[in-house]
Write a protein that holds these residues in place. Structure first.
Motif, PDB file in Angstrom:
ATOM      1  N   PHE A   1      -0.772   7.489   6.358  1.00 53.97           N
ATOM      2  CA  PHE A   1      -0.085   6.208   6.306  1.00 53.97           C
ATOM      3  C   PHE A   1       0.394   5.711   4.998  1.00 53.97           C
ATOM      4  CE2 PHE A   1      -4.471   5.356   5.987  1.00 53.97           C
ATOM      5  CZ  PHE A   1      -4.511   4.626   4.732  1.00 53.97           C
ATOM      6  N   SER A   2       1.426   5.069   4.744  1.00 55.91           N
ATOM      7  CA  SER A   2       2.141   4.399   3.748  1.00 55.91           C
ATOM      8  C   SER A   2       2.351   5.623   2.555  1.00 55.91           C
ATOM      9  CB  SER A   2       0.929   3.498   3.071  1.00 55.91           C
ATOM     10  OG  SER A   2       0.377   2.577   3.969  1.00 55.91           O
TER      11      SER A   2
ATOM     12  N   MET B   1      -1.807  14.194   6.823  1.00 54.14           N
ATOM     13  CA  MET B   1      -1.509  14.926   8.037  1.00 54.14           C
ATOM     14  C   MET B   1      -1.338  16.524   7.801  1.00 54.14           C
ATOM     15  SD  MET B   1      -0.415  12.351   9.774  1.00 54.14           S
ATOM     16  CE  MET B   1       0.973  12.973  10.818  1.00 54.14           C
ATOM     17  N   PRO B   2      -0.891  17.166   8.723  1.00 54.07           N
ATOM     18  CA  PRO B   2      -1.247  18.715   8.564  1.00 54.07           C
ATOM     19  C   PRO B   2      -0.289  19.249   7.423  1.00 54.07           C
ATOM     20  CG  PRO B   2      -0.998  18.287  10.811  1.00 54.07           C
ATOM     21  CD  PRO B   2      -0.684  16.828  10.101  1.00 54.07           C
TER      22      PRO B   2
ATOM     23  N   TYR C   1       1.043  -1.128   0.061  1.00 55.75           N
ATOM     24  CA  TYR C   1      -0.187  -0.095   0.036  1.00 55.75           C
ATOM     25  C   TYR C   1       0.877   1.237  -0.176  1.00 55.75           C
ATOM     26  CZ  TYR C   1      -4.382   2.309   1.019  1.00 55.75           C
ATOM     27  OH  TYR C   1      -5.667   3.148   0.935  1.00 55.75           O
ATOM     28  N   ILE C   2       1.012   1.991  -0.991  1.00 54.15           N
ATOM     29  CA  ILE C   2       1.809   3.188  -1.269  1.00 54.15           C
ATOM     30  C   ILE C   2       0.904   4.283  -1.924  1.00 54.15           C
ATOM     31  CG2 ILE C   2       3.898   4.103  -2.148  1.00 54.15           C
ATOM     32  CD1 ILE C   2       4.781   1.898  -0.349  1.00 54.15           C
ATOM     33  N   VAL C   3       1.017   5.256  -1.063  1.00 54.15           N
ATOM     34  CA  VAL C   3       0.065   6.606  -1.658  1.00 54.15           C
ATOM     35  C   VAL C   3       1.102   7.799  -1.919  1.00 54.15           C
ATOM     36  CG1 VAL C   3      -1.465   8.298  -0.925  1.00 54.15           C
ATOM     37  CG2 VAL C   3      -1.627   5.879  -0.108  1.00 54.15           C
ATOM     38  N   GLU C   4       0.909   8.195  -3.033  1.00 55.44           N
ATOM     39  CA  GLU C   4       1.701   9.539  -3.429  1.00 55.44           C
ATOM     40  C   GLU C   4       0.656  10.689  -2.944  1.00 55.44           C
ATOM     41  OE1 GLU C   4       2.681  11.666  -7.864  1.00 55.44           O
ATOM     42  OE2 GLU C   4       3.028   9.448  -7.553  1.00 55.44           O
ATOM     43  N   SER C   5       1.520  11.725  -2.042  1.00 54.89           N
ATOM     44  CA  SER C   5       0.498  12.551  -1.760  1.00 54.89           C
ATOM     45  C   SER C   5       1.114  13.975  -1.842  1.00 54.89           C
ATOM     46  CB  SER C   5       0.452  12.337  -0.260  1.00 54.89           C
ATOM     47  OG  SER C   5       1.361  12.261   0.615  1.00 54.89           O
ATOM     48  N   GLY C   6       2.282  14.133  -2.518  1.00 58.21           N
ATOM     49  CA  GLY C   6       2.695  15.524  -2.785  1.00 58.21           C
ATOM     50  C   GLY C   6       3.500  15.617  -3.910  1.00 58.21           C
ATOM     51  N   SER C   7       3.703  16.818  -4.130  1.00 57.75           N
ATOM     52  CA  SER C   7       4.503  16.945  -5.509  1.00 57.75           C
ATOM     53  C   SER C   7       5.897  16.577  -5.377  1.00 57.75           C
ATOM     54  CB  SER C   7       4.374  18.596  -5.864  1.00 57.75           C
ATOM     55  OG  SER C   7       5.117  19.167  -5.010  1.00 57.75           O
ATOM     56  N   GLY C   8       6.433  15.785  -6.443  1.00 59.17           N
ATOM     57  CA  GLY C   8       7.532  15.305  -6.412  1.00 59.17           C
ATOM     58  C   GLY C   8       7.660  14.040  -5.807  1.00 59.17           C
TER      59      GLY C   8
END
Length: 232
Positions: free
Chosen positions: A88-89, A81-82, A60-67
């Motif tokens: 998670f992940s 998160m803030p 389980y891998i999540v891409e959550s930000g640029s780059g």
């Protein structure tokens, strides 16, 4: 009911789900008995490789930000998160890595997912069909979440599932045991066994295993769940 079960090893794969460092190092996502689960999965992988059973991994891998890279885009309502990163992940968090003891060896494939089921998007299912896989030995975490979703999708797609109860786990024993019992009630075409039983099956032996008969045969309470789980 119980009965002897043998599995054609040339049509079988061992699928190891979400065995990532966060489940033993991040206090928010600790899995009860995780080190024992890792030890059992390592044993399963060793027997599978020796016996010619395909070993596959899901993470389980999540891409959550640029780059960020290596994961899938965050889904709607996903907890964050803030700073906007996945709770998670997260693809940038070293704790998202598969534990080294059970990490892929050689050319074993890792299927990255951003939802509970390892089979929902179709890529893994397509790979299994190309390999003529008909039986899936399934282990990993969390029992009532990603294991549950993957097992149900596997059954819906026509795979026989051998659910390895002591190589799965969750936040506590009650969550795990009831998760296994709920799956056992609907594990059509498959079976529930232990690490020892699965190792024997992968070695070509017939093994006494629990197999569902009829519709929802297991009825449990909080008081009886543990003893019924032990009897599977």
């Amino acid at each position: 009911m119980r009965g002897d079960l043998s599995v054609p090893t040339d049509q079988a794969a061992l699928l190891c789900i979400d065995l990532q460092e966060e489940h033993r190092l991040d206090k928010r996502y600790l899995v009860a008995g995780f080190d024992q689960i890792i030890g059992n999965v390592r044993q399963l992988q060793q027997v599978a490789r020796f016996s010619g059973v395909t070993v596959l991994h899901a993470a389980y891998i999540v891409e959550s930000g640029s780059g960020a890279s290596g994961g899938a885009k965050m889904r709607r309502f996903h907890p964050v998160m803030p700073d906007g990163s996945s709770a998670f992940s997260d693809s940038r968090n070293p704790l998202s890595a598969i534990c080294k003891e059970v990490a892929p060896v050689g050319e074993e494939l890792v299927f990255v997912k951003s939802e509970a089921s390892a089979l929902r998007k179709g890529r893994l299912a397509d790979d299994l069909k190309r390999r003529d896989i008909d039986w899936l030995f399934i282990c990993g975490v969390w029992t009532e979440a990603c294991i549950d979703a993957t097992v149900k999708d596997a059954v819906d797609l026509g795979f026989h599932v051998v659910l390895i109860k002591d190589a799965c786990g969750s936040g506590n024993e009650t969550m795990h045991q009831t998760g296994i019992l709920n799956l056992a009630n609907r594990l059509y075409g498959g079976a529930v066994t232990t690490t020892a039983g699965a190792c024997r099956m992968m070695a070509g032996e017939k093994v006494d295993s629990w197999m569902v008969e009829g519709s929802v045969p297991i009825r449990y309470t909080y008081e009886t769940a543990a003893s019924i789980y032990d009897a599977l």
